[in-house]
Design a protein around this motif. Structure first.
Motif, PDB file in Angstrom:
ATOM      1  N   ILE A   1       0.831  -1.207   0.000  1.00  0.00           N
ATOM      2  CA  ILE A   1       0.000   0.000   0.000  1.00  0.00           C
ATOM      3  C   ILE A   1       0.866   1.257   0.000  1.00  0.00           C
ATOM      4  N   LEU A   2       1.885   1.275   0.870  1.00  0.00           N
ATOM      5  CA  LEU A   2       2.772   2.445   0.930  1.00  0.00           C
ATOM      6  C   LEU A   2       3.563   2.609  -0.364  1.00  0.00           C
ATOM      7  N   GLY A   3       3.954   1.486  -0.979  1.00  0.00           N
ATOM      8  CA  GLY A   3       4.679   1.568  -2.239  1.00  0.00           C
ATOM      9  C   GLY A   3       3.820   2.142  -3.357  1.00  0.00           C
ATOM     10  N   VAL A   4       2.573   1.686  -3.438  1.00  0.00           N
ATOM     11  CA  VAL A   4       1.659   2.227  -4.442  1.00  0.00           C
ATOM     12  C   VAL A   4       1.425   3.715  -4.195  1.00  0.00           C
ATOM     13  N   TRP A   5       1.257   4.079  -2.930  1.00  0.00           N
ATOM     14  CA  TRP A   5       1.074   5.497  -2.572  1.00  0.00           C
ATOM     15  C   TRP A   5       2.274   6.329  -3.030  1.00  0.00           C
ATOM     16  N   HIS A   6       3.481   5.817  -2.756  1.00  0.00           N
ATOM     17  CA  HIS A   6       4.690   6.560  -3.129  1.00  0.00           C
ATOM     18  C   HIS A   6       4.791   6.723  -4.641  1.00  0.00           C
ATOM     19  N   LEU A   7       4.540   5.657  -5.377  1.00  0.00           N
ATOM     20  CA  LEU A   7       4.631   5.729  -6.840  1.00  0.00           C
ATOM     21  C   LEU A   7       3.563   6.646  -7.421  1.00  0.00           C
ATOM     22  N   ALA A   8       2.367   6.646  -6.822  1.00  0.00           N
ATOM     23  CA  ALA A   8       1.278   7.461  -7.354  1.00  0.00           C
ATOM     24  C   ALA A   8       1.491   8.947  -7.110  1.00  0.00           C
ATOM     25  N   THR A   9       2.332   9.287  -6.121  1.00  0.00           N
ATOM     26  CA  THR A   9       2.532  10.708  -5.784  1.00  0.00           C
ATOM     27  C   THR A   9       3.894  11.223  -6.235  1.00  0.00           C
ATOM     28  N   LEU A  10       4.614  10.442  -7.059  1.00  0.00           N
ATOM     29  CA  LEU A  10       5.882  10.923  -7.578  1.00  0.00           C
ATOM     30  C   LEU A  10       5.658  12.133  -8.482  1.00  0.00           C
ATOM     31  N   PRO A  11       6.521  13.137  -8.437  1.00  0.00           N
ATOM     32  CA  PRO A  11       6.342  14.309  -9.313  1.00  0.00           C
ATOM     33  C   PRO A  11       6.503  13.934 -10.770  1.00  0.00           C
ATOM     34  N   LYS A  12       5.685  14.542 -11.608  1.00  0.00           N
ATOM     35  CA  LYS A  12       5.710  14.294 -13.038  1.00  0.00           C
ATOM     36  C   LYS A  12       5.997  15.590 -13.768  1.00  0.00           C
ATOM     37  N   ALA A  13       6.497  15.469 -14.938  1.00  0.00           N
ATOM     38  CA  ALA A  13       6.821  16.659 -15.727  1.00  0.00           C
ATOM     39  C   ALA A  13       5.545  17.373 -16.123  1.00  0.00           C
ATOM     40  N   ALA A  14       5.593  18.695 -16.089  1.00  0.00           N
ATOM     41  CA  ALA A  14       4.425  19.489 -16.471  1.00  0.00           C
ATOM     42  C   ALA A  14       4.165  19.368 -17.951  1.00  0.00           C
ATOM     43  N   THR A  15       2.906  19.095 -18.317  1.00  0.00           N
ATOM     44  CA  THR A  15       2.527  18.934 -19.719  1.00  0.00           C
ATOM     45  C   THR A  15       1.411  19.872 -20.140  1.00  0.00           C
ATOM     46  N   GLY A  16       0.822  20.596 -19.187  1.00  0.00           N
ATOM     47  CA  GLY A  16      -0.317  21.453 -19.490  1.00  0.00           C
ATOM     48  C   GLY A  16       0.128  22.805 -20.008  1.00  0.00           C
ATOM     49  N   PRO A  17      -0.810  23.647 -20.439  1.00  0.00           N
ATOM     50  CA  PRO A  17      -0.490  24.979 -20.942  1.00  0.00           C
ATOM     51  C   PRO A  17       0.011  25.879 -19.821  1.00  0.00           C
ATOM     52  N   ALA A  18       0.705  26.949 -20.204  1.00  0.00           N
ATOM     53  CA  ALA A  18       1.228  27.896 -19.221  1.00  0.00           C
ATOM     54  C   ALA A  18       0.090  28.607 -18.514  1.00  0.00           C
ATOM     55  N   LEU A  19       0.305  28.898 -17.246  1.00  0.00           N
ATOM     56  CA  LEU A  19      -0.723  29.547 -16.450  1.00  0.00           C
ATOM     57  C   LEU A  19      -0.613  31.062 -16.587  1.00  0.00           C
ATOM     58  N   SER A  20      -1.765  31.703 -16.543  1.00  0.00           N
ATOM     59  CA  SER A  20      -1.797  33.156 -16.592  1.00  0.00           C
ATOM     60  C   SER A  20      -1.401  33.728 -15.240  1.00  0.00           C
ATOM     61  N   PRO A  21      -0.993  35.002 -15.185  1.00  0.00           N
ATOM     62  CA  PRO A  21      -0.651  35.606 -13.876  1.00  0.00           C
ATOM     63  C   PRO A  21      -1.802  35.546 -12.875  1.00  0.00           C
ATOM     64  N   GLU A  22      -3.046  35.698 -13.351  1.00  0.00           N
ATOM     65  CA  GLU A  22      -4.199  35.630 -12.455  1.00  0.00           C
ATOM     66  C   GLU A  22      -4.344  34.224 -11.870  1.00  0.00           C
ATOM     67  N   GLN A  23      -4.130  33.200 -12.695  1.00  0.00           N
ATOM     68  CA  GLN A  23      -4.226  31.821 -12.212  1.00  0.00           C
ATOM     69  C   GLN A  23      -3.123  31.514 -11.204  1.00  0.00           C
ATOM     70  N   ILE A  24      -1.918  32.030 -11.474  1.00  0.00           N
ATOM     71  CA  ILE A  24      -0.817  31.807 -10.537  1.00  0.00           C
ATOM     72  C   ILE A  24      -1.113  32.451  -9.185  1.00  0.00           C
ATOM     73  N   GLU A  25      -1.653  33.685  -9.211  1.00  0.00           N
ATOM     74  CA  GLU A  25      -1.981  34.370  -7.963  1.00  0.00           C
ATOM     75  C   GLU A  25      -3.068  33.637  -7.197  1.00  0.00           C
ATOM     76  N   TYR A  26      -4.063  33.114  -7.914  1.00  0.00           N
ATOM     77  CA  TYR A  26      -5.154  32.376  -7.264  1.00  0.00           C
ATOM     78  C   TYR A  26      -4.625  31.103  -6.602  1.00  0.00           C
ATOM     79  N   LEU A  27      -3.744  30.380  -7.304  1.00  0.00           N
ATOM     80  CA  LEU A  27      -3.193  29.157  -6.730  1.00  0.00           C
ATOM     81  C   LEU A  27      -2.368  29.441  -5.485  1.00  0.00           C
ATOM     82  N   LYS A  28      -1.629  30.575  -5.498  1.00  0.00           N
ATOM     83  CA  LYS A  28      -0.870  30.938  -4.304  1.00  0.00           C
ATOM     84  C   LYS A  28      -1.782  31.250  -3.131  1.00  0.00           C
TER      85      LYS A  28
END
Length: 293
Positions: free
Chosen positions: A26-53
């Motif tokens: 269970i812990l191994g699956v959890w670790h593998l599922a939460t590994l960081p992945k390379a960003a593939t989505g479009p760039a975020l706008s300044p408004e979106q970045i501020e909202y996420l912060k």
């Protein structure tokens, strides 16, 4: 003569080893599922970045997959360490340690459960010993038993006008039925031979109930008490989510509103561990009063 197996070949050791293996998976699956992945989505706008912060999220991680925002094992370890090392802090109404929240929840469960026990066990004795009382009360029990405990919460809040007392009432109403039914069944199932012997010896009804019926029905009564405790601990979490204020249920809801998923997961684990400890305590007590016929 039975041959004693080495400790590492015993069933208890093998069961513990299998449990550890499953935990590791269970812990191994959890670790593998939460590994960081390379960003593939479009760039975020300044408004979106501020909202996420403002929401407490990392804008650089928002190109990850949908599961990347789930807490990692390292984050969970830090959160658990913080709670375990300081469980009784009190920084105001909405910021109390998990130890204080558990104390409130266990207090409500204990009080509601005790009131239910003081009513259910004597009434169960009366039902089990008297067919007349059983037939008179059975329709009421059958109508009230299936009602969800949380369905009583609005009525309790309206009549009692106190959220803490309403939570205790809900625990009482959900705890009483398993104890009542199991007590009545256990008393009614006592061997007639034992009762006939007591009657032949002209033993008083009170002494018969205490020295004959109670020991014989004790395992069944403890089974009902064990079921009631499990239901009570299950219900108190949902009740505290509704009434708010304090308690482990309110802690879960408050941390979800704060978007703190690691704290929510930690609280869920604590609820499960406390429930397991309570069930194990009643299991040991039940084993202590069970005898081999």
């Amino acid at each position: 003569m039975a041959v004693q197996l080495p400790w590492w070949r015993g069933e208890g050791f093998r069961a513990a080893l299998l449990s550890l293996i499953l935990l590791g998976v269970i812990l191994g699956v959890w670790h593998l599922a939460t590994l960081p992945k390379a960003a593939t989505g479009p760039a975020l706008s300044p408004e979106q970045i501020e909202y996420l912060k403002l929401m407490g999220k990392d804008p650089a991680a928002q190109g990850d997959s949908a599961g990347s925002n789930f807490p990692t094992l390292a984050q969970m370890g830090r959160v658990m360490w913080e709670h375990v090392t300081d469980p009784f802090y009190d920084n105001g109404p909405n910021d109390k340690g998990i130890g204080i929240q558990l104390a409130y929840s266990l207090g409500r469960v204990g009080l509601g459960y005790l009131i239910a026990m003081l009513i259910a066990i004597p009434l169960g004795f009366a039902i089990g010993m008297s067919p007349l009382v059983h037939r008179a009360l059975d329709p009421f029990i059958q109508v009230l038993k299936p009602i969800s405990p949380l369905a009583w919460m609005p009525l309790a809040l309206y009549t009692i006008k106190d959220s803490a007392a309403s939570g205790i009432f809900v625990i009482f109403i959900c705890s009483i039925w398993p104890m009542l039914i199991n007590t009545a069944f256990g008393v009614a199932s006592v061997r007639r031979d034992w009762l006939n012997v007591a009657r032949t010896l002209e033993v008083s009804k009170w002494r018969t109930a205490v020295e004959v019926i109670l020991p014989a029905a004790a395992p069944t009564i403890l089974t009902g008490m064990r079921i009631s405790m499990g239901i009570a601990w299950l219900v108190i979490v949902a009740a505290e989510m509704l009434v708010g204020g304090t308690g482990v249920g309110y802690f879960v809801w408050n941390e979800w509103n704060n978007l703190s998923l690691p704290n929510v997961i930690f609280a869920i684990l604590v609820i499960g561990l406390v429930g397991m400890v309570l069930d194990a305590a009643f299991a040991r007590l039940q084993k202590a009063v069970t005898y081999v016929d």
